[in-house]
Design a protein around this motif. Structure first.
Motif, PDB file in Angstrom:
ATOM      1  N   VAL A   1       0.837  -1.201   0.000  1.00 10.31           N
ATOM      2  CA  VAL A   1       0.000   0.000   0.000  1.00 10.31           C
ATOM      3  C   VAL A   1       0.871   1.249   0.000  1.00 10.31           C
ATOM      4  O   VAL A   1       0.635   2.212  -0.741  1.00 10.31           O
ATOM      5  CB  VAL A   1      -0.944  -0.003   1.218  1.00 10.31           C
ATOM      6  N   ALA A   2       1.903   1.246   0.847  1.00 11.11           N
ATOM      7  CA  ALA A   2       2.790   2.406   0.943  1.00 11.11           C
ATOM      8  C   ALA A   2       3.493   2.696  -0.380  1.00 11.11           C
ATOM      9  O   ALA A   2       3.768   3.856  -0.708  1.00 11.11           O
ATOM     10  CB  ALA A   2       3.823   2.179   2.046  1.00 11.11           C
ATOM     11  N   LYS A   3       3.747   1.651  -1.156  1.00 11.02           N
ATOM     12  CA  LYS A   3       4.423   1.807  -2.445  1.00 11.02           C
ATOM     13  C   LYS A   3       3.453   2.043  -3.603  1.00 11.02           C
ATOM     14  O   LYS A   3       3.868   2.206  -4.745  1.00 11.02           O
ATOM     15  CB  LYS A   3       5.258   0.560  -2.741  1.00 11.02           C
ATOM     16  N   GLY A   4       2.145   2.051  -3.291  1.00 11.55           N
ATOM     17  CA  GLY A   4       1.153   2.312  -4.327  1.00 11.55           C
ATOM     18  C   GLY A   4       0.863   1.132  -5.233  1.00 11.55           C
ATOM     19  O   GLY A   4       0.315   1.292  -6.326  1.00 11.55           O
ATOM     20  N   VAL A   5       1.211  -0.064  -4.781  1.00 13.92           N
ATOM     21  CA  VAL A   5       0.968  -1.260  -5.598  1.00 13.92           C
ATOM     22  C   VAL A   5      -0.479  -1.715  -5.474  1.00 13.92           C
ATOM     23  O   VAL A   5      -1.169  -1.915  -6.477  1.00 13.92           O
ATOM     24  CB  VAL A   5       1.931  -2.397  -5.186  1.00 13.92           C
ATOM     25  N   VAL A   6      -0.959  -1.911  -4.253  1.00 17.78           N
ATOM     26  CA  VAL A   6      -2.350  -2.302  -4.022  1.00 17.78           C
ATOM     27  C   VAL A   6      -3.068  -1.184  -3.278  1.00 17.78           C
ATOM     28  O   VAL A   6      -2.434  -0.304  -2.689  1.00 17.78           O
ATOM     29  CB  VAL A   6      -2.451  -3.623  -3.233  1.00 17.78           C
ATOM     30  N   LYS A   7      -4.391  -1.237  -3.305  1.00 18.74           N
ATOM     31  CA  LYS A   7      -5.181  -0.144  -2.734  1.00 18.74           C
ATOM     32  C   LYS A   7      -5.367  -0.283  -1.234  1.00 18.74           C
ATOM     33  O   LYS A   7      -5.488   0.723  -0.524  1.00 18.74           O
ATOM     34  CB  LYS A   7      -6.534  -0.072  -3.434  1.00 18.74           C
ATOM     35  N   SER A   8      -5.422  -1.511  -0.724  1.00 21.66           N
ATOM     36  CA  SER A   8      -5.634  -1.690   0.718  1.00 21.66           C
ATOM     37  C   SER A   8      -4.954  -2.960   1.203  1.00 21.66           C
ATOM     38  O   SER A   8      -4.822  -3.938   0.458  1.00 21.66           O
ATOM     39  CB  SER A   8      -7.124  -1.747   1.056  1.00 21.66           C
ATOM     40  N   THR A   9      -4.558  -2.923   2.465  1.00 24.92           N
ATOM     41  CA  THR A   9      -3.948  -4.098   3.084  1.00 24.92           C
ATOM     42  C   THR A   9      -4.959  -5.226   3.183  1.00 24.92           C
ATOM     43  O   THR A   9      -4.626  -6.401   2.981  1.00 24.92           O
ATOM     44  CB  THR A   9      -3.416  -3.744   4.486  1.00 24.92           C
ATOM     45  N   ARG A  10      -6.224  -4.876   3.478  1.00 25.10           N
ATOM     46  CA  ARG A  10      -7.272  -5.894   3.620  1.00 25.10           C
ATOM     47  C   ARG A  10      -7.434  -6.693   2.332  1.00 25.10           C
ATOM     48  O   ARG A  10      -7.552  -7.926   2.359  1.00 25.10           O
ATOM     49  CB  ARG A  10      -8.590  -5.232   4.023  1.00 25.10           C
ATOM     50  N   ALA A  11      -7.428  -5.997   1.202  1.00 27.42           N
ATOM     51  CA  ALA A  11      -7.587  -6.694  -0.076  1.00 27.42           C
ATOM     52  C   ALA A  11      -6.443  -7.677  -0.292  1.00 27.42           C
ATOM     53  O   ALA A  11      -6.650  -8.803  -0.771  1.00 27.42           O
ATOM     54  CB  ALA A  11      -7.644  -5.691  -1.226  1.00 27.42           C
ATOM     55  N   PHE A  12      -5.219  -7.279   0.083  1.00 28.56           N
ATOM     56  CA  PHE A  12      -4.078  -8.171  -0.116  1.00 28.56           C
ATOM     57  C   PHE A  12      -4.137  -9.365   0.829  1.00 28.56           C
ATOM     58  O   PHE A  12      -3.906 -10.507   0.418  1.00 28.56           O
ATOM     59  CB  PHE A  12      -2.766  -7.417   0.081  1.00 28.56           C
TER      60      PHE A  12
END
Length: 389
Positions: A101-112
């Motif tokens: 998330v911090a790197k802008g790869v995914v939108k949310s930690t929950r989704a990952f």
């Protein structure tokens, strides 16, 4: 106007307007005036439709909100560009998600984390550096993290007996660090962690192992990593204290360990170490000459002479070569390679014996050991029969 019509309501049943009669000035009459009830019905219908639309939109929004809370906000598609992600040893899936998330790869930690929990392969996620993309769906980001081809290869390997020059080439082959950078960094003994007794030389301290660098690591970091591992192994097996107990300084014992690797196979290491120590003993009658071909081969390495060129007697006995152990007594000036733990152990735990000769006797690398010259000649004859001499 007739007095009989005054006061009657307009449109009443007792009054029908005469369309042929002249109309009063200042007041226009509609030919098609709708009953008031029809207006109210239309307005009511519009209000009902509006309420239903608002309620429907609210339900859609509420459903989307619930879905986001449960599954986490997520991007669609495979993303764009390139993003380098580093996963550290021991990180949890949540911590990995936070990094993404911090790197802008995914939108949310929950989704990952949801995507990872749904995929049993996520338990095999390895630490390392990976090449991902911006704004990826969590499932696709996980898939790339599980794909070995996404991992940025910053590993290198040093094999037992490999020289510093060869180790530098191995580092440069798989990383962005150059041989020139490593050579320059090797001159700063304190920065790379060489002990005082190393005489400022990295040869012998680049422990054979496979190493993983991070993208930010430079030549100094690479050398320090190998030297730290070497000292860890030495301290772990008591190499320094055992060398001192033998009456040897650690650097000389390290040189012997490097000679052992250069001359034989692990099963013979202890005997080979004993031969070298025996030959250094004035009582052995060898005049302190080790007579090791491996030291001249190393000299070739640092001088840039091809290793596979045939060794000549003149080259082996070249007094101008400080590494000639046929021309010069005692140990060579430095280690001639980087020993592993087996060789380090052999150097401080040599096998008891009186041998002062050894020669390779078969293609598997085994050596024949001898105390007398006659025994040594028989071993050499066996070596010739086996095509190794």
């Amino acid at each position: 106007m007739s007095e009989d019509l005054v006061g009657l309501p307009f449109g009443g049943q007792d009054s029908v307007p005469d369309y042929d009669a002249p109309r009063p000035r200042g007041r226009r009459q509609s030919k098609h005036r709708r009953p008031p009830g029809r207006h109210r019905n239309l307005i009511t219908a519009l209000v009902v439709v509006s309420v239903l639309v608002v309620l429907g939109g609210g339900l859609v929004y509420a459903g989307s909100l619930v879905n986001t809370l449960i599954h986490g906000a997520d991007y669609d598609g495979g993303g764009t560009g390139q993003v380098t992600i580093q996963i550290a040893q021991g990180q949890t899936l949540r911590q990995v998600g936070d990094t993404l998330v911090a790197k802008g790869v995914v939108k949310s930690t929950r989704a990952f984390t949801n995507a990872a929990e749904a995929d049993t392969r996520s338990t095999s996620l390895q630490p390392g550096t990976y090449q991902l993309k911006s704004h990826m769906s969590a499932a696709l980001a996980l898939a790339l993290l599980l794909d070995p081809s996404s991992r940025v290869q910053l590993t290198f390997t040093v094999t037992p007996g490999m020289t510093a020059k060869q180790a530098f080439a191995s580092v440069a082959k798989t990383t962005r660090i150059t041989v020139d950078q490593l050579t320059a960094a090797a001159n700063n003994a304190s920065a790379i962690g060489l002990p005082d007794w190393a005489k400022g030389k990295v040869e012998g301290f680049l422990y054979p192992d496979t190493y993983t660098l991070q993208p930010k690591d430079d030549a100094t970091a690479a050398l320090k990593m190998m030297i730290t591992q070497s000292l860890k192994k030495m301290n772990g097996n008591g190499f320094i204290t055992k060398a001192q107990a033998m009456g040897k300084n650690p650097y000389d014992a390290l040189i012997v360990a490097s000679l052992v690797v250069g001359e034989g196979i692990p099963s013979d290491y202890g005997k080979i170490a004993r031969v070298f120590y025996n030959r250094l003993n004035p009582a052995a009658g060898t005049n302190g000459l080790l007579q090791s071909d491996a030291t001249t081969i190393y000299s070739r390495e640092i001088r840039g002479v091809p290793r596979n060129a045939e060794l000549t007697t003149a080259e082996l006995k070249d007094a101008n070569d400080p590494y000639s152990t046929y021309a010069h007594k005692g140990l060579p000036p430095t280690p001639i390679g980087n020993p592993d733990l087996d060789a380090l152990n052999a150097a401080v735990n040599p096998t008891p014996g009186t041998w002062i000769f050894f020669v390779k006797i078969d293609k598997a690398g085994h050596s024949g050991f001898a105390t007398t010259n006659a025994e040594h000649e028989r071993n050499k004859q066996l070596a010739r029969q086996n095509g190794v001499l």
